[in-house]
Design an enzyme around this catalytic site. Sequence first.
Site, PDB file in Angstrom:
ATOM      1  CE1 TYR A   1      63.602  78.790  68.482  1.00  0.00           C
ATOM      2  CE2 TYR A   1      63.542  80.801  67.207  1.00  0.00           C
ATOM      3  CZ  TYR A   1      63.438  79.433  67.275  1.00  0.00           C
ATOM      4  OH  TYR A   1      63.152  78.705  66.145  1.00  0.00           O
TER       5      TYR A   1
ATOM      6  CE  LYS B   1      59.885  80.692  67.313  1.00  0.00           C
ATOM      7  NZ  LYS B   1      60.323  79.858  66.206  1.00  0.00           N
TER       8      LYS B   1
ATOM      9  CG  LEU C   1      56.424  76.768  66.534  1.00  0.00           C
ATOM     10  CD1 LEU C   1      56.934  76.494  67.944  1.00  0.00           C
ATOM     11  CD2 LEU C   1      57.274  77.841  65.873  1.00  0.00           C
TER      12      LEU C   1
HETATM   13  N1  PDD Z   1      60.848  80.019  62.860  1.00  0.00           N
HETATM   14  N2  PDD Z   1      57.873  75.958  62.372  1.00  0.00           N
HETATM   15  C1  PDD Z   1      59.139  76.042  62.812  1.00  0.00           C
HETATM   16  C2  PDD Z   1      59.915  74.792  63.064  1.00  0.00           C
HETATM   17  C3  PDD Z   1      59.712  77.318  63.025  1.00  0.00           C
HETATM   18  O1  PDD Z   1      60.974  77.411  63.473  1.00  0.00           O
HETATM   19  C4  PDD Z   1      58.949  78.482  62.747  1.00  0.00           C
HETATM   20  C5  PDD Z   1      59.486  79.858  62.990  1.00  0.00           C
HETATM   21  C6  PDD Z   1      57.642  78.339  62.273  1.00  0.00           C
HETATM   22  C7  PDD Z   1      56.759  79.518  61.946  1.00  0.00           C
HETATM   23  O2  PDD Z   1      56.370  80.192  63.111  1.00  0.00           O
HETATM   24  P1  PDD Z   1      55.923  81.724  63.098  1.00  0.00           P
HETATM   25  O3  PDD Z   1      54.876  81.895  62.059  1.00  0.00           O
HETATM   26  O4  PDD Z   1      55.391  81.955  64.478  1.00  0.00           O
HETATM   27  O5  PDD Z   1      57.160  82.518  62.788  1.00  0.00           O
HETATM   28  C8  PDD Z   1      57.136  77.049  62.110  1.00  0.00           C
HETATM   29  C9  PDD Z   1      61.470  81.224  63.366  1.00  0.00           C
HETATM   30  C10 PDD Z   1      61.012  82.460  62.697  1.00  0.00           C
HETATM   31  C11 PDD Z   1      62.974  81.051  63.399  1.00  0.00           C
HETATM   32  O6  PDD Z   1      63.388  79.971  63.833  1.00  0.00           O
HETATM   33  O7  PDD Z   1      63.704  81.969  63.053  1.00  0.00           O
END
Ligand code: PDD
Length: 279
Positions: A31, A145, A201
Site C-alpha cells: 500500500y 510497505k 520503512l
Molecule cells: N505510515 N514507518 C512506518 C512503519 C510507516 O508505516 C510509515 C508510514 C512511515 C512513514 O512513511 P512516509 O513518510 O512515507 O509516510 C514510517 C503510513 C502513512 C500508514 O501506514 O498510514
Amino acid sequence: MEVYLNGEFVPYERATVSIEDRGLLFADGIYEVVRTYNGKLFAMSPHLDRLVRSAAIMRLPLPPVEEIRAAIEECVRRSPYPETSVYLQVTRGNPGPRKHAMPKESRPTIFMIAREAPPLDPSPVTKAVAAITVPDLRWHMCNVKSVGLFLNTLAKTQAEEAGAAEAIFVRDGIVTEGSSTNLFAVIDGVLRTHPEGPHILSGITRMHIIEAAKHLGIPVREEAFGVSAMLAASEVFFTGTGSEAMPVGLIDGHVIGEGTPGPIAGRVREGMLRTAGAI
Ligand code: PDD
C-alpha cells in the site's frame, strides 16, 4: 462516496473483493498513502517509486505506473475535501483456491480510497506527544510497505493503552522507527536517524526532512542509536505523511529535552513544507 476499484470508480458500498483475495488470505499486498498540500499531491514520484520497489520485492504484478498515477490524481479531482489523503492498496488478487505458492499469473486487485487530510497548518507545533518503547518483533522486510501490519497495529494499540500517541520499536537495543512513523533524535547536536535497510520503512517524509536539514546546515547522520542515547537526546520527533514532524516530549515516562517541541523539529518541518510548496 465513490472509491476506485480495478479501473473504475464505484460507490463505496459496491466496492467488494473476493473472500479468497490473497490480500485477505496471506496479507499478500502492498500500500501507499499520499496527501495533498493546497490541493496538490505531494511527492507523488517517490511514493510511486517505493510502490514499484515494494512490488518488485514481493513479485507482485502492478498495473502500469502511469495508470496508477492518473487514478490517484482522479481521486483528488473527485474529492470534496480541501485537503485529501489517498490510501492505495494492491494485492495479488484471487488466482483460485487457496494455495501458498504464488500463481504464475494473477490479476492484481487495486483500490484507492480518498479521505479528508488534516488542513495545512504552517504555524509551529505547540504540543509534544508521549511515546512508549516496544520490542521490534517484526520481520526483516520492513522496507516493503506491506499490508502485513499486525505488529504495527499491536504496538499502536499498546501505545494508546498507555495514554501515548506512538510506539517506538527497539530491535536488539537499537531504536528503529515508530509503528507508523520514522524517528529522529538530536544527539550531541547531530540529527540522527536509523539508516535505510530491512529494519525500517524508507519514509518519504524522512527523506524530505533529511534534505531540509542539510539545506538548513543542520548536521545529519543516518546512523543507528540505542535507547539510552534516545532518552538523553535534546529532541526526538516522529516523521510521516500524516504526522509531518511530530515532537516527542515523553518516552516511557522519561522527559525528552524540555518536554516541549524542540527548535530543530520545527525548523525541518518548516523546511519540508516549503519543499512541498505548501508554504
Ligand atoms: N505510515 N514507518 C512506518 C512503519 C510507516 O508505516 C510509515 C508510514 C512511515 C512513514 O512513511 P512516509 O513518510 O512515507 O509516510 C514510517 C503510513 C502513512 C500508514 O501506514 O498510514
